[in-house]
Enzyme design. Structure first.
Site, short mmCIF file in Angstrom:
data_model
loop_
_atom_site.label_atom_id
_atom_site.label_comp_id
_atom_site.label_asym_id
_atom_site.label_seq_id
_atom_site.Cartn_x
_atom_site.Cartn_y
_atom_site.Cartn_z
N GLY A 46 0.83 -1.20 0.00
CA GLY A 46 0.00 0.00 0.00
C GLY A 46 0.87 1.25 0.00
N GLN A 51 3.00 10.05 1.16
CA GLN A 51 4.29 9.36 1.26
C GLN A 51 5.23 9.73 0.12
OE1 GLN A 51 2.35 5.32 2.06
NE2 GLN A 51 4.24 5.18 3.26
N CYS A 95 5.62 -0.03 7.34
CA CYS A 95 5.27 1.13 6.52
C CYS A 95 6.47 1.51 5.66
CB CYS A 95 4.90 2.29 7.44
SG CYS A 95 4.43 3.79 6.55
N LEU A 96 6.24 1.81 4.39
CA LEU A 96 7.36 2.17 3.51
C LEU A 96 8.05 3.45 3.96
CD1 LEU A 96 5.84 1.30 0.00
CD2 LEU A 96 7.44 -0.04 1.38
N HIS A 137 -4.79 1.49 7.33
CA HIS A 137 -3.44 2.05 7.49
C HIS A 137 -3.22 3.19 6.48
CE1 HIS A 137 1.13 1.39 7.87
NE2 HIS A 137 1.01 2.20 6.84
N GLU A 138 -3.64 2.96 5.22
CA GLU A 138 -3.42 3.98 4.18
C GLU A 138 -4.33 5.19 4.38
OE1 GLU A 138 -0.82 3.64 2.54
OE2 GLU A 138 -0.50 1.53 2.98
N HIS A 141 -2.92 7.58 6.80
CA HIS A 141 -1.89 8.45 6.23
C HIS A 141 -2.49 9.78 5.76
CE1 HIS A 141 1.99 6.43 6.12
NE2 HIS A 141 1.46 5.31 5.65
#
Ligand SMILES: [Zn+2]
Length: 173
Positions: A46, A51, A95-96, A137-138, A141
Site C-alpha cells: 500500500g 508518502q 510502513c514504507l 493504514h493507508e 496516512h
C-alpha cells in the site's frame, strides 16, 4: 511511469491532513500509475500520496502476496470508512515510510469503504483480513497518522530516533 521518492518519517508532509481530490483530469491516472509502480518496486502492499510528498486524499494498494498470484492493483481517491466491524484483528504492520520497523496494531477486522476511481466514479467495497488492515493504514496516512501513533510513547520514540539516524546516514550517502 516514474518511480517517486518515498518520504521517510519524520517529515512534516507525513503529518499533514490531506485535502480532497477535486480534479479528475488525465494526470490523475498518471499519478496512480506512478504510485503503483513505486509501491510494487519498494516492495509494498500500500502507498498513500503524502508518502511521495503529495498531500491529497489518494491511496493505492494490492494485498495479493501469494507467489504467482494475479495482481489486484487498486486506486482509491477520497476514501472513507463507512462501516467497521465490532470484531477486531491484530496485524504486524510496517510502513514504507518507516523501513524495517514492524509492530502489532489492533484495528477493526472488516471495514466498508467508499471512494472514487481515477475517473471520479463512486465505488464501494467491503474489505477483510489483510486488505482491511491495509486500507485503514493507508487512510490514516491521509489524516497524518502513522501506525506507530498506535504504539506506546516509548516504543514510538525509539522507532523515530532510529529513523532520524537512518535519514542522516542516507543524507551522507
Ligand atoms: Zn504506511
Amino acid at each position: 511511469m516514474t518511480l517517486r521518492k518515498i518520504l521517510i518519517h519524520p517529515d512534516p508532509r507525513l503529518k499533514a491532513k490531506c485535502t480532497p481530490v477535486v480534479d479528475f483530469s488525465t494526470d490523475r491516472a498518471k499519478l496512480a500509475d506512478d504510485m503503483l509502480e513505486t509501491m510494487y518496486h519498494a516492495p509494498g502492499i500500500g502507498l498513500a500520496a503524502p508518502q511521495i510528498g503529495i498531500t491529497e486524499r489518494m491511496i493505492v494498494m494490492d494485498c495479493v502476496k501469494e507467489e504467482g498470484g494475479t495482481p489486484e492493483p487498486m486506486v482509491l481517491i477520497n476514501p472513507e470508512v463507512v462501516w467497521q466491524s465490532d470484531e477486531r484483528s491484530v496485524y504486524d504492520e510496517g510502513c514504507l515510510s518507516i523501513p524495517h520497523q514492524y509492530a502489532e496494531v489492533e484495528r477493526p477486522a472488516a471495514v466498508e469503504v467508499k471512494w472514487q476511481d481515477v475517473d471520479g466514479k463512486e465505488r464501494n467495497e467491503k474489505f477483510d483480513e489483510l486488505w482491511a488492515t491495509c486500507v485503514q493504514h493507508e487512510i490514516d496516512h491521509l489524516d497524518g497518522k502513522l501506525f506507530i501513533d498506535y504504539l506506546k510513547p516509548l516504543k514510538r520514540q525509539m522507532i523515530t530516533r532510529k529513523m532520524q539516524k537512518l535519514k542522516r546516514e542516507m543524507a551522507r550517502g
